[in-house]
Each structure stands twice: as structure tokens, then as C-alpha cells.
Design a protein around this motif. Structure first.
Motif, PDB file in Angstrom:
ATOM      1  N   THR A 232       0.860  -1.187   0.000  1.00  7.39           N
ATOM      2  CA  THR A 232       0.000   0.000   0.000  1.00  7.39           C
ATOM      3  C   THR A 232       0.890   1.229   0.000  1.00  7.39           C
ATOM      4  O   THR A 232       1.997   1.217   0.540  1.00  7.39           O
ATOM      5  CB  THR A 232      -0.922   0.056   1.235  1.00  7.39           C
ATOM      6  N   ARG A 233       0.371   2.263  -0.624  1.00  5.78           N
ATOM      7  CA  ARG A 233       1.108   3.539  -0.636  1.00  5.78           C
ATOM      8  C   ARG A 233       0.183   4.658  -0.197  1.00  5.78           C
ATOM      9  O   ARG A 233      -0.884   4.835  -0.761  1.00  5.78           O
ATOM     10  CB  ARG A 233       1.606   3.844  -2.057  1.00  5.78           C
ATOM     11  N   GLY A 234       0.618   5.385   0.808  1.00  3.31           N
ATOM     12  CA  GLY A 234      -0.138   6.563   1.256  1.00  3.31           C
ATOM     13  C   GLY A 234      -1.576   6.258   1.610  1.00  3.31           C
ATOM     14  O   GLY A 234      -2.464   7.092   1.443  1.00  3.31           O
ATOM     15  N   LEU A 235      -1.804   5.055   2.118  1.00  6.28           N
ATOM     16  CA  LEU A 235      -3.175   4.626   2.396  1.00  6.28           C
ATOM     17  C   LEU A 235      -3.766   5.459   3.541  1.00  6.28           C
ATOM     18  O   LEU A 235      -3.207   5.512   4.631  1.00  6.28           O
ATOM     19  CB  LEU A 235      -3.175   3.140   2.759  1.00  6.28           C
ATOM     20  N   THR A 236      -4.888   6.073   3.250  1.00  5.23           N
ATOM     21  CA  THR A 236      -5.496   6.985   4.219  1.00  5.23           C
ATOM     22  C   THR A 236      -7.000   6.769   4.260  1.00  5.23           C
ATOM     23  O   THR A 236      -7.623   6.577   3.227  1.00  5.23           O
ATOM     24  CB  THR A 236      -5.209   8.456   3.828  1.00  5.23           C
ATOM     25  N   LYS A 237      -7.566   6.768   5.464  1.00  5.46           N
ATOM     26  CA  LYS A 237      -9.014   6.731   5.606  1.00  5.46           C
ATOM     27  C   LYS A 237      -9.421   7.803   6.586  1.00  5.46           C
ATOM     28  O   LYS A 237      -8.947   7.836   7.721  1.00  5.46           O
ATOM     29  CB  LYS A 237      -9.476   5.360   6.100  1.00  5.46           C
ATOM     30  N   THR A 238     -10.290   8.678   6.136  1.00  5.57           N
ATOM     31  CA  THR A 238     -10.725   9.794   6.968  1.00  5.57           C
ATOM     32  C   THR A 238     -12.175   9.600   7.367  1.00  5.57           C
ATOM     33  O   THR A 238     -13.022   9.331   6.523  1.00  5.57           O
ATOM     34  CB  THR A 238     -10.575  11.111   6.185  1.00  5.57           C
ATOM     35  N   TYR A 239     -12.438   9.672   8.653  1.00  3.84           N
ATOM     36  CA  TYR A 239     -13.818   9.640   9.158  1.00  3.84           C
ATOM     37  C   TYR A 239     -14.082  10.967   9.844  1.00  3.84           C
ATOM     38  O   TYR A 239     -13.412  11.293  10.826  1.00  3.84           O
ATOM     39  CB  TYR A 239     -14.003   8.510  10.176  1.00  3.84           C
ATOM     40  N   GLY A 240     -15.025  11.700   9.326  1.00  4.70           N
ATOM     41  CA  GLY A 240     -15.427  12.955   9.956  1.00  4.70           C
ATOM     42  C   GLY A 240     -14.253  13.875  10.257  1.00  4.70           C
ATOM     43  O   GLY A 240     -14.128  14.402  11.353  1.00  4.70           O
ATOM     44  N   GLY A 241     -13.371  14.025   9.275  1.00  8.68           N
ATOM     45  CA  GLY A 241     -12.296  15.004   9.418  1.00  8.68           C
ATOM     46  C   GLY A 241     -11.032  14.495  10.081  1.00  8.68           C
ATOM     47  O   GLY A 241      -9.981  15.111   9.968  1.00  8.68           O
ATOM     48  N   SER A 242     -11.112  13.344  10.785  1.00 11.08           N
ATOM     49  CA  SER A 242      -9.877  12.861  11.405  1.00 11.08           C
ATOM     50  C   SER A 242      -9.390  11.611  10.668  1.00 11.08           C
ATOM     51  O   SER A 242     -10.193  10.802  10.210  1.00 11.08           O
ATOM     52  CB  SER A 242     -10.110  12.541  12.873  1.00 11.08           C
ATOM     53  N   ASN A 243      -8.098  11.496  10.555  1.00 14.13           N
ATOM     54  CA  ASN A 243      -7.515  10.366   9.828  1.00 14.13           C
ATOM     55  C   ASN A 243      -7.415   9.145  10.724  1.00 14.13           C
ATOM     56  O   ASN A 243      -6.592   9.098  11.620  1.00 14.13           O
ATOM     57  CB  ASN A 243      -6.124  10.719   9.307  1.00 14.13           C
ATOM     58  N   ARG A 244      -8.245   8.160  10.463  1.00 15.38           N
ATOM     59  CA  ARG A 244      -8.166   6.922  11.236  1.00 15.38           C
ATOM     60  C   ARG A 244      -6.960   6.118  10.787  1.00 15.38           C
ATOM     61  O   ARG A 244      -6.320   5.429  11.574  1.00 15.38           O
ATOM     62  CB  ARG A 244      -9.441   6.103  11.039  1.00 15.38           C
ATOM     63  N   VAL A 245      -6.687   6.186   9.512  1.00 11.97           N
ATOM     64  CA  VAL A 245      -5.493   5.574   8.945  1.00 11.97           C
ATOM     65  C   VAL A 245      -4.818   6.668   8.129  1.00 11.97           C
ATOM     66  O   VAL A 245      -5.465   7.336   7.334  1.00 11.97           O
ATOM     67  CB  VAL A 245      -5.857   4.370   8.050  1.00 11.97           C
ATOM     68  N   ASN A 246      -3.518   6.868   8.395  1.00 10.46           N
ATOM     69  CA  ASN A 246      -2.862   8.042   7.855  1.00 10.46           C
ATOM     70  C   ASN A 246      -1.585   7.669   7.111  1.00 10.46           C
ATOM     71  O   ASN A 246      -0.599   7.276   7.724  1.00 10.46           O
ATOM     72  CB  ASN A 246      -2.553   8.981   9.033  1.00 10.46           C
ATOM     73  N   GLN A 247      -1.610   7.754   5.794  1.00 15.88           N
ATOM     74  CA  GLN A 247      -0.402   7.581   4.978  1.00 15.88           C
ATOM     75  C   GLN A 247       0.335   6.278   5.292  1.00 15.88           C
ATOM     76  O   GLN A 247       1.539   6.277   5.514  1.00 15.88           O
ATOM     77  CB  GLN A 247       0.558   8.761   5.197  1.00 15.88           C
ATOM     78  N   VAL A 248      -0.409   5.188   5.317  1.00 15.74           N
ATOM     79  CA  VAL A 248       0.219   3.920   5.671  1.00 15.74           C
ATOM     80  C   VAL A 248       0.786   3.240   4.427  1.00 15.74           C
ATOM     81  O   VAL A 248       0.109   3.105   3.416  1.00 15.74           O
ATOM     82  CB  VAL A 248      -0.790   2.988   6.375  1.00 15.74           C
ATOM     83  N   GLY A 249       2.045   2.865   4.499  1.00 15.88           N
ATOM     84  CA  GLY A 249       2.693   2.152   3.397  1.00 15.88           C
ATOM     85  C   GLY A 249       3.141   0.773   3.867  1.00 15.88           C
ATOM     86  O   GLY A 249       4.237   0.587   4.356  1.00 15.88           O
ATOM     87  N   LEU A 250       2.246  -0.198   3.717  1.00 14.57           N
ATOM     88  CA  LEU A 250       2.557  -1.566   4.147  1.00 14.57           C
ATOM     89  C   LEU A 250       3.262  -2.312   3.027  1.00 14.57           C
ATOM     90  O   LEU A 250       2.911  -2.147   1.860  1.00 14.57           O
ATOM     91  CB  LEU A 250       1.281  -2.335   4.434  1.00 14.57           C
TER      92      LEU A 250
END
Lengths: 243, 305
Positions: B9-27
């Protein structure tokens, strides 16, 4: 697709849906028969009068509810235990999943419909109605089944979306009344629940012209497709909520 | 095996209501690894794993599994992936065996796999019992058996030892360890327990507050657990001054001076300097950082149990 249906079929085995499937037609038939029995002086049209009585309760009320229950049931299986996680990480497509669920509901309703018509025939004999069993009834029931599919497509969409078992059934009940209203206003072709009224010959036993039949089939096909596309797109594009 | 990683993964990000639950994850998970995804509760482990399976859609970033883009090749990827996310999924009114049959039909797997998978998780004697009557541990085993059913190339397990008793944990741990060698399965598993990951994983990714703080082999994580040397003297202030003068960089903590890793010669040299300056040396001690210290340093949180 076949795989999806086979998997769905396994899931509903040994579940408690079958008694419900049997009881609702029996109840509506009994209510209809009692009504017929006490109003025989007015209801002079033999088999057709009996049909108006039993199908009124069945087609207008119990069948839509039964469809809603079946749909809620096949979706509840997935809402429980976070099974959406499992189902939606299988290699089967969302489309085949929806189609399989619709197929299963369709099969269940067809069984209920057949059971209902058989019982109607039996009670007609019991009342010793003149003349033979009118074969049109079979066609009407089949048409009713076809309209059931558009209702099922709508209800499946609701039940997939709403975790609660009862809420989509409640919405379905509201739709019944809306459908009745639209039937009365002669725009019944535009709403699945009124299509059921038209198809089953519940309120009018005139029968349909070939053109009307065509429009009926077309509208049902359109509704099934429309609601299916709505649900499938939603399942594809939105996050799976499971908790 | 192809050269590309199994999961990337590259730069994997998930945003819920403005906050990043997952932030720029590169697995990066390589073939044959047992990759331990470690982090406190609520760090974003499950969210990340769900994104890998397409259950939730990333806000940003890319996911490649088996070198293929997930968004474009999802059915093919899922066909080669087994998973157990959150808690085990099952149909309660069906028996264990029937649950396996449902899975077998969905996956188009050979029927003989059912017995094999049930045997592996040791559920063959309970397979005719309804899943509703299973204990939590048995449900977990059933979930693992269902994820193993098709003997996939990639197995994603979210907290696989949740709800198991200690004996069961040991059993499942041995089972997971055997998967890469016996069946060529690459395993990606998550846990909030360091000890768990330490005993199973060959590689590790540490996530906290949605950020991937460390990623590498278990060996290099252990290697970073370097020892520090502490000198305790009767006059820490003068000792510090003397050593600073000679180019050492001690960190003063109370009456102790702490050095990051020192070679043995350096230790004796510092000792001689102090003794020559008439500063009494009371104690020289080596302190090894445990993995837990590293984990806590990285996450800055108490380990949740």
C-alpha cells in the motif's frame, strides 16, 4: 451465479422461515373464507366472489408483508455475526449475491403462492361452488408472483440497507397503502405494490388486455432492474458497516 | 513467486469525519512472511485490513495485492485471499460443517478441503453441533477454518487469538507458523499484544493513531533493542564535566550517567578516566531495552491488554 444460489439455499435450510411462509396464506385464506361465508347473499359470483374475498386480504396485505419478511430474513442472516464481512470478501460478485437473494425470495414466494392457490381450490370445493376451478386464477397468481419480484427487489434493497428486521417491513406496509392510493388514482402501473393489485385481479376481475399485460410485464421488469441496480451500486461503492 | 510484494500500500489513508483513522500507511508484505500488524486498540489495524479486502474504500492512497491494483482486480484477488475480520462470521442456525459447506460453495473449493480445514483447527469432533452453541474459542476456530478453506495464497487474520484460552492460543500460534512452509500461505495478522506478534511474526509493522511507525523484520526490530551503559558515581556533576571534556556525550539522570551503546574498550576507558580523576565509581551497569520498551517508545502509550 449458480454458486451464489447454492450457497444461499444452504443458508436458509433448517431456518424458521417455512412456518411463516405457510401460516400467512392460511390466515388470509381463513379470513377471506369467513367473510365469504357470512356474505354469501351478496357474493353471487361463485369462484370469482370467493377470489375477491381471499385475495383481498392476501394480495393487499399478507403477501406484501410476507415478501417483506422473506427479504428481511435473508438479509438478517448477513447482518448477524458480521456475516457481511464474510460474504463480501468472497470472490462472488455483489451482483450475483443480490440476484441469488432475489432468486431465493422469488422461490419462497412462488411456493407460498402455489400453496395459496391450492388451498383456494380446496375451499372452493368445500363451499361446493358451481362450475369448475377457473383457470384464469392460475394466470392471475403467476402475474401476482411476477409483481412480487419487483416488491422483493425493493424490500431487499431496504433490508440490506437497514439493519433492523422490522423497519423495512413497516416501510413495506406504508407502501401497501400508497400502492392502494395509486391504484385508485389509476396510476397503479407506476408503483410495485399497485402492480400486485393489478396483477392478482384483486379489486377488478375484468382481466387485462394484451397491451395492458405487456405494460404490466414491462413495468415489473423495469422495477426489478431499477431497485437491483440501486442496491448493487450501493453495496459496491459504500463501506461495509458491521458492528 | 514474482518479485513484487504480496501486499503493497502507498499513502493509504481513511478519513472519518475530518480525522484520519489511517494516515499515509505504506505496508509491504513479502511472499512467505508472517507479517505481524501490531498496535494498541483503535490504532487503525482493522480499518487498514478492511481496506485491503475492499470492505471499506480508502480516502486516498493505492493498494496492490499480488502486484495487482485492488480496485480493478478485486474478484481475482479475493479468490486468492482468505480472511477473518473483527469477530468470526458464521450462520448460527447451521452446524459447523454446514457453515463450511456454505463457504465451500461460495469459494468453489473442493469438498475434501472441508475435512482438512476442520481437522487443522481441531473442530472435526464438533462439526455437527450448531454454531450458535459453540464457545467463543470454537467460533474463532471455525472462522479460521473457513478462512483456510480454499488454502489461499494470502491469509488475513484480524486478532486471530481473541477469545481463545492459553492452550488454544498456543495451538493456533503453531498452526499459523506452519502455514508458510506447509501450504505456501503468506500471513498478515494483527494483534494488540506484543508478546503475540513476537512469537509468531517474521516481520512486523507497528501502527499507532493511524500512522505506521515502524516496519521491518522481527530481527532488525530486536537488533534495535540496543543496550545502554550506566555509570553511577559519587560525584556525577564533576564526572559529567570530565567526560564531556574528553568528547563523550553522557546523559545525566540523577546520580547516573547513561551512554547509548558502548563497546567494551570504551567502558573500561571511561572507568579509567573517572578513577584517575579520583571520582569513585560505584556501579557500572548494562541496561538492555526490551521489545516492550521499544514498542512503548514508538507508540508513546501504555500497552493495552
Amino acid at each position: 451465479m449458480i454458486r451464489s444460489i447454492r450457497a444461499e439455499w444452504l443458508k436458509i435450510r433448517r431456518s424458521r422461515i417455512v412456518p411463516v411462509l405457510a401460516v400467512l396464506p392460511v390466515v388470509s385464506l381463513l379470513v377471506g373464507c369467513i367473510n365469504f361465508y357470512f356474505n354469501r347473499t351478496v357474493l353471487q359470483n361463485g369462484w370469482y366472489s370467493l377470489w375477491t374475498q381471499v385475495s383481498l386480504f392476501y394480495g393487499e396485505f399478507f403477501l406484501p408483508v410476507l415478501i417483506a419478511i422473506c427479504c428481511a430474513f435473508v438479509c438478517r442472516l448477513e447482518h448477524n455475526n458480521r456475516n457481511w464481512n464474510m460474504v463480501l470478501t468472497s470472490p462472488l460478485s455483489v451482483t450475483s449475491l443480490f440476484a441469488a437473494k432475489l432468486f431465493i425470495v422469488g422461490a419462497l414466494i412462488l411456493a407460498a403462492q402455489t400453496f395459496f392457490v391450492l388451498m383456494y381450490g380446496a375451499s372452493g370445493r368445500l363451499f361446493a361452488l358451481p362450475g369448475g376451478f377457473p383457470m384464469e386464477i392460475v394466470a392471475w397468481s403467476l402475474r401476482g408472483w411476477f409483481a412480487s419480484l419487483s416488491i422483493a427487489s425493493l424490500q431487499l434493497g431496504l433490508s440490506i440497507r437497514i439493519r433492523s428486521f422490522a423497519a423495512p417491513i413497516g416501510i413495506g406496509l406504508c407502501a401497501v397503502f400508497l400502492g392502494l392510493g395509486m391504484y385508485v388514482l389509476k396510476i397503479g402501473m407506476l408503483f410495485p405494490h399497485s402492480l400486485l393489485t393489478i396483477g392478482m385481479g384483486v379489486l377488478s376481475q375484468k382481466g387485462l388486455t394484451p397491451a395492458e399485460n405487456g405494460a404490466f410485464l414491462f413495468m415489473n421488469g423495469l422495477f426489478v432492474l431499477l431497485f437491483a441496480v440501486w442496491s448493487i451500486r450501493r453495496m459496491k461503492n459504500e463501506d461495509v458497516v458491521s458492528s | 513467486m514474482s518479485a513484487s510484494p504480496i501486499v503493497e500500500t502507498r499513502g493509504l489513508t481513511k478519513t472519518y469525519g475530518g480525522s484520519n483513522r489511517v494516515n499515509q500507511v505504506g505496508l509491504t508484505v513479502e511472499a512467505g512472511q508472517i507479517y505481524g500488524f501490531l498496535g494498541p486498540n483503535g490504532a487503525g489495524k482493522t480499518t487498514t485490513l478492511k481496506m485491503l479486502l475492499g470492505l471499506i474504500k480508502p480516502t486516498a492512497g493505492s493498494i496492490k495485492v499480488f502486484g495487482k491494483d485492488l480496485a480493478k482486480h478485486r474478484p481475482d484477488i479475493l479468490n486468492r485471499t482468505g480472511s477473518l475480520i473483527e469477530s468470526p462470521s458464521y450462520y448460527g442456525h447451521l452446524t459447523g460443517l454446514e457453515n463450511m459447506r456454505v463457504m465451500q460453495r461460495m469459494r468453489n473449493a473442493p469438498a475434501r478441503n472441508i475435512d482438512k480445514a476442520l481437522q487443522i483447527v481441531r473442530l472435526e469432533n464438533q462439526k455437527h453441533k450448531k454454531a450458535d452453541q459453540y464457545s467463543l474459542g470454537m467460533k474463532q476456530r471455525l472462522g479460521i477454518a473457513m478462512s483456510l478453506l480454499a488454502f489461499p495464497e494470502l491469509l488475513i487474520l484480524d486478532e486471530p487469538t481473541n477469545g481463545l484460552d492459553p492452550a488454544g492460543i498456543g495451538e493456533i500460534r503453531e498452526l499459523i507458523k506452519s502455514l508458510p512452509d506447509q501450504y505456501g500461505i503468506t500471513v498478515l495478522l494483527s494483534s494488540h499484544l506484543l508478546s503475540e506478534i513476537e512469537q509468531i511474526a517474521t516481520s512486523v509493522g507497528i501502527i499507532s493513531d493511524g500512522r505506521l511507525l515502524y516496519q521491518g523484520t522481527m530481527r532488525s526490530l530486536r537488533a534495535s533493542a540496543k543496550a545502554s551503559i550506566r555509570f553511577q558515581t559519587a560525584d556525577p556533576a564533576r564526572a559529567e564535566a570530565v567526560l564531556l571534556e574528553r568528547g563523550y556525550l553522557p546523559v545525566a539522570q540523577g546520580n547516573r550517567l547513561t551512554f547509548d551503546y558502548l563497546r567494551d574498550e570504551e567502558v573500561s576507558r571511561i572507568n579509567r578516566i573517572l578513577v584517575e580523576q579520583d571520582i569513585p565509581v560505584i556501579r557500572i551497569e548494562e541496561r538492555k531495552k526490551s521489545l516492550e520498551d521499544i514498542f512503548l517508545d514508538l507508540t508513546g502509550k501504555e500497552r493495552s491488554l
